[in-house]
Design an enzyme around this catalytic site. Structure first.
Site, PDB file in Angstrom:
ATOM      1  CD  GLU A 241      58.037  35.035  73.968  1.00 58.08           C
ATOM      2  OE1 GLU A 241      58.584  33.934  74.158  1.00 58.08           O
ATOM      3  OE2 GLU A 241      56.846  35.145  73.647  1.00 58.08           O
TER       4      GLU A 241
ATOM      5  CG  HIS B 166      65.964  38.522  43.334  1.00 60.22           C
ATOM      6  ND1 HIS B 166      66.495  39.001  42.156  1.00 60.22           N
ATOM      7  CD2 HIS B 166      66.821  37.570  43.773  1.00 60.22           C
ATOM      8  CE1 HIS B 166      67.613  38.351  41.888  1.00 60.22           C
ATOM      9  NE2 HIS B 166      67.833  37.481  42.853  1.00 60.22           N
TER      10      HIS B 166
ATOM     11  CE  LYS C 111      49.201  33.413  76.474  1.00 59.02           C
ATOM     12  NZ  LYS C 111      49.689  32.418  77.412  1.00 59.02           N
TER      13      LYS C 111
HETATM   14  O1  LIG Z   1      54.136  26.069  75.469  1.00 57.26           O
HETATM   15  P1  LIG Z   1      53.097  27.025  75.943  1.00 57.26           P
HETATM   16  O2  LIG Z   1      53.055  27.086  77.437  1.00 57.26           O
HETATM   17  O3  LIG Z   1      51.757  26.708  75.345  1.00 57.26           O
HETATM   18  O4  LIG Z   1      53.501  28.448  75.476  1.00 57.26           O
HETATM   19  C1  LIG Z   1      53.571  28.829  74.141  1.00 57.26           C
HETATM   20  C2  LIG Z   1      54.064  30.260  74.067  1.00 57.26           C
HETATM   21  O5  LIG Z   1      53.153  31.035  74.821  1.00 57.26           O
HETATM   22  C3  LIG Z   1      53.453  32.394  75.062  1.00 57.26           C
HETATM   23  O6  LIG Z   1      53.108  33.152  73.980  1.00 57.26           O
HETATM   24  C4  LIG Z   1      54.873  32.660  75.454  1.00 57.26           C
HETATM   25  O7  LIG Z   1      55.139  34.011  75.313  1.00 57.26           O
HETATM   26  C5  LIG Z   1      55.845  31.868  74.623  1.00 57.26           C
HETATM   27  O8  LIG Z   1      57.126  32.012  75.162  1.00 57.26           O
HETATM   28  C6  LIG Z   1      55.467  30.418  74.626  1.00 57.26           C
HETATM   29  O9  LIG Z   1      56.408  29.692  73.893  1.00 57.26           O
END
Ligand SMILES: O=P(O)(O)OC[C@H]1O[C@H](O)[C@H](O)[C@@H](O)[C@@H]1O
Length: 640
Positions: A420, A449, A554
């Protein structure tokens, strides 16, 4: 209630970078039949990068012709094989951190002296960048943020006294709260156990992977609180976790972790089902757990803990509903580097893990990796190896193999930390670079394995990182299962044997050795890789601290769900007719005014049918053109 809101910092507004308009050029001869517009070369406008990127370009171009290894600085006939020369290389390059008992062996990466000399000045630039970052520079320019995870283990480094106080008071609050939970001073309201016995941690990405890794690596066999995780929006997975708790739900502390927040509030849920920018999986996990609490007649708020940024909707919900405690996530700590904030420390402390030792290990490693002497800086040596092995363009994958069961999740943790951070479309100057470094792996010797056959003999597209732990068992427990040989000797033999066998076939590897898996060594390992990622990112001129690509998935998911709502409305209207009017997919798509989305509409209907939420009147889902669909019930209210 432990109220920590005064410790939290508020987030500055994000400053998105204007999209760069970029020429697309093709570096390598296109694969027959593949569209050339999908290939992009490394481009950099930074004079500093030109030399190394030209090396990378030659390597990439050359690799495409000859299978690699005929580039400036790279040996043309495979790796050094003379045992005496290799031993000298091993001894010359071995890095040792005496206090931490940690070694780094880079001798089985074949970089040349010429390459080292060429890279050395570039590392000085990376060290400058890292110094700036630690002093509070806006090291994440796209988001206008400081990057302060190193301050978490040495609060003296913070650029302002306020941040120092925030870090120290949060740590004190974590320790106090954990003590009070473990000792039973804070009790669950309706449990016969009289104290909390379980943790249900709800979070995803950086809000889960660090705590999962630490729990697997360090939790004692019988921790004061056992931990389990909800890190997905898979309903069956969530049901499984809740079912496993059984009656212990009454003594479960639910820790909901999300930096940006989950965008959910019981009060606002009708009008704001999901706040833009929230993490839907975590919101859903919370809703599911709250439902389980309601059904068990339990008061969720008395057992809920939020870890989030101040004033996120999660924070406000927890405050308004009077959750048991709230802990801050700082604006200047990214999810994937948050394990030494409340995100990782609170669950760790509740499991009886010595979190101050973790912080000490990280602080010691931070100190060592600040060295400007490349040979004597283990994080810089790692970054150098990554650059060499993957040609500075991610041409080879990093296979992480810890030979210790408790470190199983290290590769998964590193997968997010590295991929990331490094996997970016654009560099800091706006050039399209499509950078990355692929990480995968589980553990040795188990993987021997499974897929090591391919590593030894198959496609040569990787280098290995072995993680070795010298101490096999706690003292006094060892025994010889055959004369002179223990079970741990086998593990040792497997590691060394695999390293040698891979190297004999020109497969390069790095080895990191620690004495034992302890809070200190785990803290040090995390810090080592955090710094290596930062230095490597700086070498390849990318922002390691944002993740713009994640939003696309998203957003697309949100669009699918919006389309599903329209499909439901159309089907409901047809299903409320007398007689019911089953619809073909084309009819549904037309009535949704979305003929171009017919494939997605088919998938939505097939998913709903599989879950008994839509009924197929004619045909079957395996033959999309044949089906006619309706709903089993008419929802009259939804018609108006
Ligand atoms: O902790 P949050 O704000 O819910 O984010 C949770 C995750 O969301 C996204 O996928 C980001 O790419 C991650 O880097 C992050 O850790």
């Amino acid at each position: 209630m432990a109220s920590l809101s005064s410790l939290c910092s508020s987030s500055p507004s994000l400053k998105p970078k204007p999209a760069a308009s970029l020429p697309k050029t093709v570096l390598n001869p296109p694969f027959p039949g593949k569209p050339t517009s999908l290939s992009f070369p490394i481009r950099s406008s930074k004079p500093l990068d030109v030399a190394a990127h030209s090396v990378a370009r030659e390597i990439a171009a050359d690799s495409s012709k000859s299978g690699g290894n005929s580039v400036p600085g790279k040996p043309k006939k495979g790796l050094e094989k003379d045992p005496q020369a290799l031993w000298r290389r091993y001894v010359d390059w071995l890095y040792q951190h005496k206090d931490l008992g940690l070694y780094l062996d880079v001798s089985r990466i074949g970089f040349t002296d010429e390459f080292f000399r060429e890279m050395e000045p570039r590392f000085q630039q990376s060290f400058d960048a890292m110094e700036g970052l630690e002093k509070g520079a806006i090291a994440n320019p796209d988001e206008g943020r400081m990057v302060g995870h190193y301050w978490l283990r040495n609060s003296e480094l913070t650029p302002t006294p306020f941040l120092k106080t925030q870090i120290e008071s949060t740590l004190d609050c974590i320790c106090t709260f954990a003590d009070e939970i473990v000792s039973g001073k804070i009790k669950p309201p309706a449990s016969e156990a009289g104290r909390f016995t379980q943790i249900m941690a709800v979070g995803i990405g950086g809000s889960a992977l660090g705590p999962q890794f630490v729990a697997e690596a360090l939790a004692p066999d019988n921790p004061p609180l056992k931990i389990r995780f909800i890190d997905n929006t898979d309903p069956a997975g969530i049901d499984h976790q809740v079912a496993q708790l059984g009656s212990e739900l009454a003594s479960t502390l639910v820790i909901v972790t999300s930096k940006v927040g989950i965008g959910y509030s019981q009060i606002l849920s009708q009008s704001f089902p999901l706040q833009s920018g929230g993490t839907p999986e975590t919101r859903n996990g919370l809703l599911e757990v709250q439902k389980a609490f309601r059904e068990a007649g339990l008061d969720f708020a008395k057992q809920g803990v939020a870890i989030t940024q101040e004033n996120s909707l999660l924070d406000n919900t927890a405050r308004i509903e009077g959750w048991l405690a709230r802990f801050p996530m700082f604006d200047w700590v990214g999810g994937r580097t948050s394990v030494m904030s409340a995100v990782g420390l609170l669950p760790a402390a509740l499991q009886g893990i010595d979190i101050r030792e973790m912080l000490t290990g990280a602080a010691l490693m931070d100190e060592a990796t600040r060295s400007r002497d490349l040979r004597n800086n283990p994080a810089a040596l790692l970054a150098l190896c990554w650059y060499w092995a993957s040609d500075g363009v991610g041409s080879k994958d990093m296979v992480v193999l810890p030979y210790k069961d408790s470190l199983l999740l290290f590769s998964r943790y590193l997968q997010q930390l590295v991929m990331e951070s490094i996997g970016k479309e654009f560099d800091l100057d706006g050039n399209r670079v499509n950078q990355g470094l692929t990480v995968y792996g589980n553990k040795g010797s188990t993987d021997q394995h499974a897929y090591i056959q391919q590593l030894r003999e198959g496609v040569h597209n990787f280098f290995v990182t072995f993680i070795e732990v010298l101490r096999d068992r706690p003292p006094g427990h060892d025994w010889e299962l055959e004369p002179g040989v223990t079970c741990g000797d086998y593990l040792f033999g497997m590691l060394q044997g695999t390293r040698s066998a891979l190297y004999a076939n020109d497969r390069e590897s790095v080895s990191v050795t620690v004495q034992e898996v302890t809070p200190r060594s785990v803290g040090a390992l995390i810090a080592l890789y955090e710094r290596a990622v930062g230095l490597y990112a700086s070498l390849v001129n990318i922002n390691a601290y944002h993740q713009p690509g994640v939003e696309a998935g998203k957003k697309a998911a949100g669009e699918v769900l919006a389309l599903q709502k329209r499909v439901l409305a159309v089907l409901n209207e047809a299903s409320c007719k007398d007689p019911v009017e089953p619809l073909t997919l084309e009819e549904v798509a037309d009535r949704c005014h979305a003929p171009e989305d017919i494939e997605m509409i088919y998938k939505i209907i097939a998913h709903m049918a599989a879950n008994d939420r839509a009924l197929i009147a004619d045909g079957h889902c395996g033959s999309p053109r044949s089906i006619k669909v309706y709903l089993g019930e008419c929802n009259v209210d939804a018609l108006y």
